[in-house]
Design a protein around this motif. Structure first.
Motif, PDB file in Angstrom:
ATOM      1  N   LYS A 165       0.834  -1.278  -0.025  1.00 29.53           N
ATOM      2  CA  LYS A 165       0.086   0.033   0.062  1.00 29.53           C
ATOM      3  C   LYS A 165       0.782   1.456  -0.115  1.00 29.53           C
ATOM      4  CE  LYS A 165      -4.561  -1.156   2.049  1.00 29.53           C
ATOM      5  NZ  LYS A 165      -5.697  -0.937   2.997  1.00 29.53           N
ATOM      6  N   SER A 166       0.871   2.137  -1.061  1.00 30.89           N
ATOM      7  CA  SER A 166       1.538   3.421  -1.054  1.00 30.89           C
ATOM      8  C   SER A 166       0.885   4.343  -1.856  1.00 30.89           C
ATOM      9  CB  SER A 166       2.827   2.883  -1.645  1.00 30.89           C
ATOM     10  OG  SER A 166       3.870   4.194  -1.592  1.00 30.89           O
ATOM     11  N   LEU A 167       0.842   5.512  -1.465  1.00 31.83           N
ATOM     12  CA  LEU A 167       0.265   6.650  -2.152  1.00 31.83           C
ATOM     13  C   LEU A 167       1.302   7.662  -2.202  1.00 31.83           C
ATOM     14  CD1 LEU A 167      -3.356   6.804  -1.196  1.00 31.83           C
ATOM     15  CD2 LEU A 167      -2.623   5.736  -3.415  1.00 31.83           C
ATOM     16  N   ASN A 191      -1.107   6.193  -7.115  1.00 36.56           N
ATOM     17  CA  ASN A 191      -0.901   5.049  -6.119  1.00 36.56           C
ATOM     18  C   ASN A 191       0.210   4.382  -6.779  1.00 36.56           C
ATOM     19  OD1 ASN A 191      -1.295   2.532  -5.216  1.00 36.56           O
ATOM     20  ND2 ASN A 191      -3.403   2.231  -5.454  1.00 36.56           N
ATOM     21  N   THR A 195      -1.984  -2.563  -4.840  1.00 38.84           N
ATOM     22  CA  THR A 195      -3.099  -3.217  -4.366  1.00 38.84           C
ATOM     23  C   THR A 195      -4.193  -1.641  -4.226  1.00 38.84           C
ATOM     24  OG1 THR A 195      -4.280  -4.515  -2.555  1.00 38.84           O
ATOM     25  CG2 THR A 195      -2.641  -2.713  -1.930  1.00 38.84           C
ATOM     26  N   ASN A 197      -6.665   1.038  -2.949  1.00 39.75           N
ATOM     27  CA  ASN A 197      -5.986   1.960  -1.736  1.00 39.75           C
ATOM     28  C   ASN A 197      -7.135   2.769  -1.462  1.00 39.75           C
ATOM     29  OD1 ASN A 197      -4.431   3.356   0.475  1.00 39.75           O
ATOM     30  ND2 ASN A 197      -2.448   3.024  -0.798  1.00 39.75           N
ATOM     31  N   ALA A 199      -8.264   5.894   1.017  1.00 41.11           N
ATOM     32  CA  ALA A 199      -7.440   6.891   1.974  1.00 41.11           C
ATOM     33  C   ALA A 199      -8.422   8.012   2.164  1.00 41.11           C
ATOM     34  CB  ALA A 199      -6.179   7.053   1.335  1.00 41.11           C
ATOM     35  N   SER A 222     -10.635   6.228  -3.379  1.00 39.94           N
ATOM     36  CA  SER A 222     -10.305   4.784  -3.434  1.00 39.94           C
ATOM     37  C   SER A 222      -9.621   4.813  -4.862  1.00 39.94           C
ATOM     38  CB  SER A 222     -11.437   4.038  -3.477  1.00 39.94           C
ATOM     39  OG  SER A 222     -11.173   2.612  -3.572  1.00 39.94           O
ATOM     40  N   MET A 251      -3.976   6.543   4.923  1.00 47.14           N
ATOM     41  CA  MET A 251      -4.285   5.097   4.107  1.00 47.14           C
ATOM     42  C   MET A 251      -4.904   4.389   5.094  1.00 47.14           C
ATOM     43  SD  MET A 251      -1.033   4.584   1.685  1.00 47.14           S
ATOM     44  CE  MET A 251       0.289   5.203   2.901  1.00 47.14           C
ATOM     45  N   SER A 254      -3.604   1.229   7.614  1.00 47.23           N
ATOM     46  CA  SER A 254      -2.023   1.428   7.784  1.00 47.23           C
ATOM     47  C   SER A 254      -1.855   2.636   8.684  1.00 47.23           C
ATOM     48  CB  SER A 254      -1.340   1.936   6.479  1.00 47.23           C
ATOM     49  OG  SER A 254       0.077   2.182   6.552  1.00 47.23           O
TER      50      SER A 254
END
Length: 266
Positions: A165-167, A191, A195, A197, A199, A222, A251, A254
């Motif tokens: 998970k990363s933005l 993103n 996956t 995400n 947030a 999303s 997020m 997380s």
């Protein structure tokens, strides 16, 4: 000729949403599938009818993509490169939800043997209300308008190995002209994980001249992997001065945050 008006109602982020003035509800509104190529997996969605009349829905599939401004665009099933519409099936193509009852629909996903082990796919299963004899009779008696409803169920597939998970905040800028009554700030997000995400994006302004803080209403997003979205925040009318703007992305699931800053002069 009788005129039929279709009212399209889509529920996106909530876990349980209602239509028809709370008479019909769907839970959940998103199904997240995972599994290995060649596997068959199932999940269940429930429709609850709290009204005194029966409802009949036709089931059909669409693809969808989200534009950078967050707007959804619906496409024919199978036309999107991330489509999984052909993987999905139900036991019935038409379902009836009797008055004061619930109906469970089993949704099956057959993951193709040659499915990629890295790509997230998506589609939408629509439940479209069909007019009944009583509705048609009302039209014949002079009412002339039948309002029908369509509810969308999001369907996602994520390969088992996709768990990053990363933005990333790629830009913060003023999105409007110098009309002080309608100023906006845009936060652009990418993103860069693998996956889906969910947030919350927050934006705060601090007047660097007097220290006064302005916290704007948070916006939920999303995002599918490798997509971009720009979130716009409306600023207070007649805002004036030197400000430090801070964007914060929180997020779901997380404790990891993304923070971006930019100085503004309004």
């Amino acid at each position: 000729m009788h005129k039929f008006i279709y009212l399209f109602v889509f529920f996106i982020l909530t876990g349980s949403s209602s239509i028809l003035a709370q008479s019909i509800s769907m839970s959940p509104t998103r199904l997240f599938f995972t599994g290995n190529p060649g596997e068959k997996v199932t999940q269940t969605v429930t429709l609850q009818n709290s009204s005194d009349k029966d409802y009949v829905f036709n089931l059909n599939y669409k693809d969808w993509v989200r534009e950078e401004d967050g707007n959804k665009v619906y496409l024919d099933a199978g036309s999107s490169k991330t489509s999984n519409a052909s993987w999905v099936s139900t036991l019935e193509n038409t379902v009836t939800v009797p008055a004061r009852s619930t109906k469970e629909i089993v949704v099956t996903m057959k993951i193709p043997a040659n499915a990629t082990k890295s790509a997230v796919t998506n589609s939408m299963l629509f439940f479209t209300q069909l007019p009944q004899q009583a509705d048609q009779a009302r039209a014949q008696n002079g009412i002339g308008v039948i309002t029908l409803f369509e509810v969308g169920l999001h369907i996602f597939y994520t390969p088992p190995g996709n768990n990053v998970k990363s933005l990333d905040i790629t830009n913060i800028s003023e999105a409007s002209n110098e009309n002080s009554a309608n100023r906006k700030v845009a936060v652009s997000i990418h993103n860069d994980g693998n996956t889906i995400n969910d947030a919350t994006v927050e934006f705060e302004l601090t007047n660097t001249d007097n220290g006064k803080e302005i916290k704007l209403p948070a916006i939920s997003i999303s995002m599918l992997p490798d997509t971009n979205q720009t979130v716009q925040f409306s600023l207070p009318e007649n805002i004036s001065g030197n400000f430090l703007g801070v964007a914060i992305i929180k997020m779901a699931g997380s404790n990891d945050l993304r923070v971006g800053e930019k100085n503004f002069k309004f």
